[in-house]
Scaffold this motif. Structure first.
Motif, PDB file in Angstrom:
ATOM      1  N   LYS A 293      -1.246   0.916   1.009  1.00 51.87           N
ATOM      2  CA  LYS A 293      -1.742  -0.467   1.035  1.00 51.87           C
ATOM      3  C   LYS A 293      -0.558  -1.402   1.297  1.00 51.87           C
ATOM      4  CE  LYS A 293      -2.525  -2.785  -2.724  1.00 51.87           C
ATOM      5  NZ  LYS A 293      -2.931  -3.202  -4.021  1.00 51.87           N
TER       6      LYS A 293
ATOM      7  N   ASP B 105       1.509  -4.224   0.390  1.00 50.78           N
ATOM      8  CA  ASP B 105       1.639  -4.925  -0.888  1.00 50.78           C
ATOM      9  C   ASP B 105       2.336  -6.274  -0.725  1.00 50.78           C
ATOM     10  OD1 ASP B 105       1.195  -4.696  -3.709  1.00 50.78           O
ATOM     11  OD2 ASP B 105       3.381  -4.587  -3.937  1.00 50.78           O
ATOM     12  N   ASP B 106       3.145  -6.378   0.332  1.00 47.11           N
ATOM     13  CA  ASP B 106       3.858  -7.636   0.551  1.00 47.11           C
ATOM     14  C   ASP B 106       4.303  -7.706   2.019  1.00 47.11           C
ATOM     15  OD1 ASP B 106       4.874 -10.085  -0.199  1.00 47.11           O
ATOM     16  OD2 ASP B 106       6.842  -9.285  -0.743  1.00 47.11           O
TER      17      ASP B 106
ATOM     18  N   THR C 145       6.068  -4.206   2.747  1.00 49.71           N
ATOM     19  CA  THR C 145       6.208  -3.336   1.572  1.00 49.71           C
ATOM     20  C   THR C 145       4.883  -2.614   1.382  1.00 49.71           C
ATOM     21  OG1 THR C 145       7.725  -4.904   0.577  1.00 49.71           O
ATOM     22  CG2 THR C 145       6.730  -3.296  -0.899  1.00 49.71           C
ATOM     23  N   PHE C 146       4.954  -1.290   1.298  1.00 44.40           N
ATOM     24  CA  PHE C 146       3.738  -0.483   1.136  1.00 44.40           C
ATOM     25  C   PHE C 146       3.755   0.213  -0.216  1.00 44.40           C
ATOM     26  CE2 PHE C 146       4.685  -0.235   5.768  1.00 44.40           C
ATOM     27  CZ  PHE C 146       3.531  -0.819   6.262  1.00 44.40           C
ATOM     28  N   VAL C 147       2.571   0.350  -0.822  1.00 45.74           N
ATOM     29  CA  VAL C 147       2.448   1.242  -1.990  1.00 45.74           C
ATOM     30  C   VAL C 147       1.474   2.359  -1.612  1.00 45.74           C
ATOM     31  CG1 VAL C 147       3.023  -0.436  -3.780  1.00 45.74           C
ATOM     32  CG2 VAL C 147       0.672  -0.236  -3.026  1.00 45.74           C
TER      33      VAL C 147
ATOM     34  N   PHE D  87       7.525   1.809  -4.174  1.00 48.42           N
ATOM     35  CA  PHE D  87       7.156   1.226  -2.877  1.00 48.42           C
ATOM     36  C   PHE D  87       8.077   1.783  -1.792  1.00 48.42           C
ATOM     37  CE2 PHE D  87      10.377  -1.460  -4.791  1.00 48.42           C
ATOM     38  CZ  PHE D  87      11.278  -1.628  -3.769  1.00 48.42           C
TER      39      PHE D  87
ATOM     40  N   LYS E  60      -1.753  -8.726   3.590  1.00 49.68           N
ATOM     41  CA  LYS E  60      -1.583  -8.084   2.285  1.00 49.68           C
ATOM     42  C   LYS E  60      -2.915  -7.473   1.854  1.00 49.68           C
ATOM     43  CE  LYS E  60       0.643 -10.302  -1.263  1.00 49.68           C
ATOM     44  NZ  LYS E  60       1.454 -11.386  -1.876  1.00 49.68           N
ATOM     45  N   GLY E  61      -2.897  -6.257   1.313  1.00 51.18           N
ATOM     46  CA  GLY E  61      -4.129  -5.615   0.859  1.00 51.18           C
ATOM     47  C   GLY E  61      -4.730  -4.689   1.903  1.00 51.18           C
TER      48      GLY E  61
END
Ligand SMILES: Cc1cc2nc3c(=O)[nH]c(=O)nc-3n(C[C@H](O)[C@H](O)[C@H](O)COP(=O)(O)OP(=O)(O)OC[C@H]3O[C@@H](n4cnc5c(N)ncnc54)[C@H](O)[C@@H]3O)c2cc1C
Ligand code: FES
Length: 279
Positions: A11, A13-14, A28-30, A71, A91-92
Motif C-alpha cells: 500500500k 503509505d506516503d 513509501t510502501f508498507v 516500510f 496514498k492508500g
C-alpha cells in the motif's frame, strides 16, 4: 518456492514531492502481508520492480535502508508510461513490488573501510540507502565522505536529511549545486567533478569510492579519481540498463556475458573495463 515473477502487494503509505520541478516523488510502501517484509530482505544497492497492474513494471533502486523497518522507499523520476501513472497514484492505493533484485554494493568488502559517496542528480537513491545504512552501523566503517550535487538547490533530493547529516561530525558532507541565485545558499557551488577534486580524500588501500550519476558527471569524475590515485577495483558504480524480467531470464539487459539485473547492477570500474562498452 515463491514464484519470482509474483510481486508482493503493498500500500502507498506516503508520497513526498522531492524537487522543485515536481518530477521526482518518493513513495513509501508498507507490505499488506507483514511476513512479506521479511521475505523482501534487501541490501543497499539492490533494486526492485515496481509493478502497476495493467501498466507494467519498472526497475527502481531501493532508497530506504535495511536498517529502516516497517516500510520501503523508492524515488521515481516521471519519464514515461509507468512512472507517470505512478506519479498520479494516491496514498492508500495498492500496487506490487517484486524483488529485491540484483547484487548490491559490496558491504562485506566495505566493512571497516573509508567510503566516499559521489552522487549527482536523481541517481542518489541507493546512495541515500547506503548513507542511512552506514550511519546506523557507524562503528563498522572508517571515514565517510559524501559529495552530492544537483543543478539547483531545489533539485536536491532528501534535503532535510542532507541538512541533518551536515550537522553531524561523523560524516563529511559536501553538498553542491551547479548554480543558484539564492543569497542564503551556504554550501558549495560547482560541478561534482570539481568538488570531488577539492574534497575527496587521496586514495589508499582502505578507501573505496561509490559513484552514481548522469553519464556526463561520471565521465568527468573518473579522471579526478584516477588523479587522486583510486585503483579501478576501488571505484564502484551502478548501471541502469533497460530491463524486463530483472532475474537473468529474458536477456534484455546483458552486456557481453553479464546480466546487469543479476550480476549487477553494481560493478567495479575494473570489472566494467573488461566488459564490452555497450552499457
Ligand atoms: C537498476 C535500475 C535502477 C533504477 N533506479 C531508478 C530510480 O531509483 N529512480 C528512477 O526514477 N529511475 C530509476 N531507474 C530508471 C527507471 O527504471 C526508468 O526510468 C523507468 O523504467 C522508465 O519507465 P516508464 O514506463 O516510466 O518509461 P517508458 O515509457 O518505458 O520510457 C520513457 C522514457 O524513459 C526512457 N527509459 C526507459 N527505461 C530507461 C532506463 N532503464 N534508463 C534510462 N532511460 C530509460 C525511455 O527511453 C524513454 O525515453 C532505474 C533503472 C535501473 C535498471
Ligand atoms: S532484465 Fe531480463 S535478463 Fe536482465
Amino acid at each position: 518456492m515463491q514464484n519470482p515473477y509474483l510481486p508482493y502487494p503493498v500500500k502507498i503509505d506516503d508520497i513526498v514531492v522531492e524537487t522543485e520541478d515536481k518530477n521526482l516523488k518518493t513513495f513509501t510502501f508498507v507490505f499488506l502481508n507483514p511476513a512479506d517484509e521479511e521475505r523482501f530482505a534487501y541490501r543497499s544497492g539492490q533494486f526492485a520492480e515496481l509493478s502497476v497492474t495493467g501498466k507494467g513494471e519498472i526497475p527502481i533502486g531501493i532508497a530506504s535502508s535495511p536498517s529502516e523497518k516497517g516500510f520501503v522507499k523508492f524515488t521515481v523520476n516521471k519519464v514515461g508510461l509507468v512512472s507517470s501513472y505512478l506519479h498520479n497514484m494516491q496514498k492508500g492505493d495498492i500496487m506490487g513490488i517484486r524483488g529485491p533484485l540484483g547484487n548490491s554494493y559490496p558491504w562485506d568488502v566495505l566493512k571497516g573501510k573509508n567510503v566516499v559517496i559521489i552522487g549527482g542528480g536523481f541517481a542518489f537513491t541507493t546512495l541515500r540507502s547506503s548513507i542511512v545504512y552506514m550511519l546506523a552501523n557507524r562503528q563498522d566503517f572508517g571515514k565517510i565522505t559524501v559529495i552530492y550535487g544537483a543543478r539547483t538547490p531545489g533539485m536536491l533530493l532528501y534535503r532535510d536529511e542532507l541538512m541533518a547529516w551536515e550537522k553531524r561530525d561523523d560524516i563529511d558532507m559536501h553538498i553542491t549545486v551547479d548554480g543558484t541565485n539564492d543569497p542564503n545558499w551556504k554550501y558549495n557551488v560547482g560541478f561534482v567533478p570539481t568538488i570531488t577534486e577539492k574534497k575527496a580524500p587521496q586514495a589508499d588501500d582502505d578507501t573505496y569510492a561509490i559513484i552514481c550519476g548522469p553519464p556526463i558527471m561520471i565521465k568527468f569524475t573518473q579522471p579526478v579519481l584516477d588523479k587522486a590515485g583510486y585503483a579501478h577495483d576501488h571505484i564502484i558504480m551502478s548501471l541502469e540498463n533497460r530491463m524486463k524480467c530483472g532475474i537473468g531470464m529474458c536477456g534484455r539487459c546483458n552486456v557481453g556475458k553479464d546480466f546487469v539485473c543479476k550480476d549487477g547492477p553494481v560493478f567495479t570500474l575494473a570489472q566494467l573495463n573488461t566488459m564490452p562498452k555497450e552499457y
